[in-house]
Design a protein around this motif. Structure first.
Motif: not given
Lengths: 266, 390
Positions: B145-146, B149-150, B152, B164, B286
């Protein structure tokens, strides 16, 4: 797994004469013992290393026979698993040709093999000794260490002479001296279509000093083929006459060594 | 999670074993997923048991025959040289990458690796005998997930959002079980008064595990691997910033996150609500994942390791704080049930003592926070971030 409660039997295949089927008997009977669920070890004491060859193991023992005899727990370190479950091998080594000399250095040479085998009794139900053809200090040590001597005899004149020599040794107390040691002879490479074989078999069965087992191993191509197949007969030709005879022989031996044990496979 | 000494591969195990060993060696498939290895004398020397996990990984356990231990070790070396990986690498999510590689390609590879780890742990979670499977699955899940997200900017937004969402769904199914497992470990088994508490927690754990198992066996879970793999491929199609070199994107994210944590942590004062610490901890995770997955692969290893060390210390403090808060809340929720039981008064008192101890530990964690945060936010660390990632 180590089990101090084991009632181990040491069985030596022995004959003064070579080429009578000692190795074939040792390999096939050890295999059958293991296949019946017993932890089994075969020690190839013959520097010719035929048993070792049949199991595809390198005939090498680090430190040689002398090293094996000297250290009390040394034998365990040299044991190799064969391809067959529960069947291990203590390989031959070329240095075994001097095993007599090595034994002679001990105070009680005849008792030495028994001492070497003592720690292994906790690991195995059956220990087979495949002996070299001779009458020597090694033979005496084998006699001393064994619970049973298994003597293959070819029912022919010269071979039966070796059998008679063994009978003389027994009478002189050299064989079976230790209490409880049994000596069983059996006919090997027997050809019942030959009158001479039948005559010799009949004559030798009449000698009282030794027990001749009822089963005879027939002369058979399958036994010769063991060298090619590098496996016991019962692995590659289980329905052959030789394989069936070995099963019957093992059943008879086990019944004699362990009269109270249930028959194999029950 | 797996027996020490195992090897794993995603390719056909028998074919890979055959290819890795010298031609004089024999490799045969025996029944029950066993591979027999024979040496140059055609002597059987080693047996290899192969387990296939749902994620597609194949796990090999080498068992030497007696007297052939050294030969078996040699076989293991050949296999490792031939591409089979030792089990300790299993948790290792790091994949090789180069600084100027397109960000979408490198990030997708990391994501795929994390999804593999997550998927490979699923059967172990379902068996439920070893809590490590669940732990490893959750770590892989959070890391995945991280990454989405990071990083992206490297992914197409719509499939990335769905990844996600799917991952969060899976993570949510496993949270209660994991929390209860950890809480049970922290309760002293020698305290007899806590026996009713343990019993209640064990019942709750059994319920949570049963619910989790049902969900993890659902059609959605069964499809998850395929869904995520497809989404990961879709997401890695050219996003607006996909062509950006991975090092550039990762450095920008690390700088930004580091700055954000320094700012948020500086604003925390001791009497703050636990949520503030928890929010900071989540950001810290994260950053740690970025540093471990991209930082170590792309930048000065020594410097990145130093940053990770400082961050880990801060995370330990924040983790202790959060665990104490979660455990105390769970134990407080047990009070009505405990009170209604025989021997409930003694159990309540003992639970009260545990909660008090947790609160003390939480307070200690808050006290340690300042010092560990000061190290993390020190001028030296900030300079290091600037030097490595600017």
């Amino acid at each position: 797994m180590t089990n101090p409660q084991r009632d181990t039997r040491v069985i030596a295949t022995y004959n003064i004469k070579g080429g009578v089927g000692k190795t074939s008997a040792a390999v096939n009977l050890a295999y059958l013992a293991a296949a019946a669920g017993h932890q089994t070890l075969l020690w190839d004491l013959d520097p010719q290393a035929a048993s070792t060859y049949l199991f595809r193991v390198r005939p090498k023992v680090k430190g040689g026979g002398r090293g094996l005899l000297r250290k009390r727990n040394s034998a365990r370190d040299h044991i190799k698993a064969t391809d067959h479950e529960r069947l291990d091998l203590l390989p031959a080594d070329f240095s075994y040709r001097h095993l007599d000399l090595a034994l002679d250095q001990f105070k009680k040479p005849a008792a030495r093999l028994r001492k070497v085998l003592a720690p292994l009794r906790a690991d195995y139900d059956y220990i087979f000794l495949d002996c070299p053809p001779s009458i020597s200090l090694v033979s005496e040590a084998v006699f001393e260490a064994s619970d049973a001597l298994l003597v293959p005899v070819i029912p022919a004149t010269l071979s039966s002479r070796a059998y008679e020599q063994l009978e003389e040794l027994t009478r002189a107390g050299k064989v079976g001296r230790r209490s409880g040691t049994a000596t069983f002879a059996f006919f090997s490479m027997a050809d019942v279509s030959r009158p001479l074989h039948l005559q010799v078999m009949e004559r030798l069965r009449g000698i009282d000093q030794l027990t001749v087992l009822g089963v005879a191993i027939p002369t058979a191509d399958e036994v010769e083929l063991m060298g090619e197949e590098r496996n016991p007969v019962n692995v590659f030709a289980p329905a052959s006459a030789a394989a069936v005879a070995y099963v019957a022989l093992w059943t008879e031996i086990e019944r004699r060594l362990r009269p109270s044990a249930p028959p194999a496979g029950s | 999670m797996s027996a020490r000494g195992e090897l794993f591969t995603y390719a056909d195990a028998a074919a890979q074993v055959r290819a890795a060993l010298p031609p004089s060696y024999g490799v045969t498939r025996a029944p029950d997923g066993v591979i027999d290895v024979r040496d140059e004398r055609q002597k059987l020397v080693c047996r290899i048991r192969v387990r296939v996990l749902a994620g597609g990984s194949q796990w090999l356990t080498l068992t030497p025959l007696r007297g052939y231990e050294r030969k078996c070790e040699r076989i293991r070396c050949w296999l490792e040289r031939g591409g089979l990986r030792p089990s300790w690498q299993w948790k290792q999510a790091r994949v090789p990458m180069v600084v100027d590689e397109p960000a979408n390609v490198a990030a997708a590879r990391v994501l795929q690796r994390l999804l593999e780890i997550q998927q490979a742990n699923l059967p172990g979670v379902l068996v439920g005998e070893d809590p490590e499977f669940l732990h490893d699955l959750r770590v892989a899940n959070r890391r995945a997930r991280s990454v989405v997200r990071q990083m992206r900017a490297a992914f197409l937004p719509e499939p990335a959002a769905r990844i996600v969402a799917e991952l969060r769904w899976l993570g949510a199914q496993t949270g209660a079980t994991r929390d209860l497992e950890v809480l049970l470990v922290t309760l002293d088994p020698a305290t007899a008064e806590l026996a009713p508490v343990r019993l209640l927690l064990e019942r709750r754990l059994a319920r949570a595990r049963a619910e989790m198992t049902v969900t993890l066996r659902s059609p959605r879970a069964a499809q998850l691997d395929r869904t995520l793999t497809r989404l990961a491929q879709d997401a890695a199609q050219r996003a607006p910033a996909a062509a950006l070199p991975v090092a550039e994107l990762a450095a920008a994210r690390i700088r930004r996150l580091h700055r954000s944590i320094v700012r948020a942590g500086g604003a925390i004062s001791a009497p703050m609500e636990p949520q503030a610490y928890h929010a900071l901890r989540k950001q810290g995770k994260e950053l740690r994942y970025l540093l471990e997955l991209f930082g170590l692969a792309l930048f000065d290893n020594t410097a990145v390791s130093e940053l990770i060390t400082a961050l880990k210390e801060l995370q330990d403090v924040l983790g202790r704080h959060q665990d104490c808060a979660v455990h105390a809340t769970t134990l407080r929720q047990l009070a009505p049930e405990l009170a209604a039981q025989a021997g409930g008064a003694a159990a309540l008192l003992a639970t009260g003592a545990v909660i008090a101890r947790l609160e003390t530990q939480q307070a200690e964690a808050r006290e340690h926070f300042e010092s560990s945060f000061n190290v993390f936010a020190s001028a030296r660390q900030r300079k290091l971030v600037a030097r490595v990632f600017d």
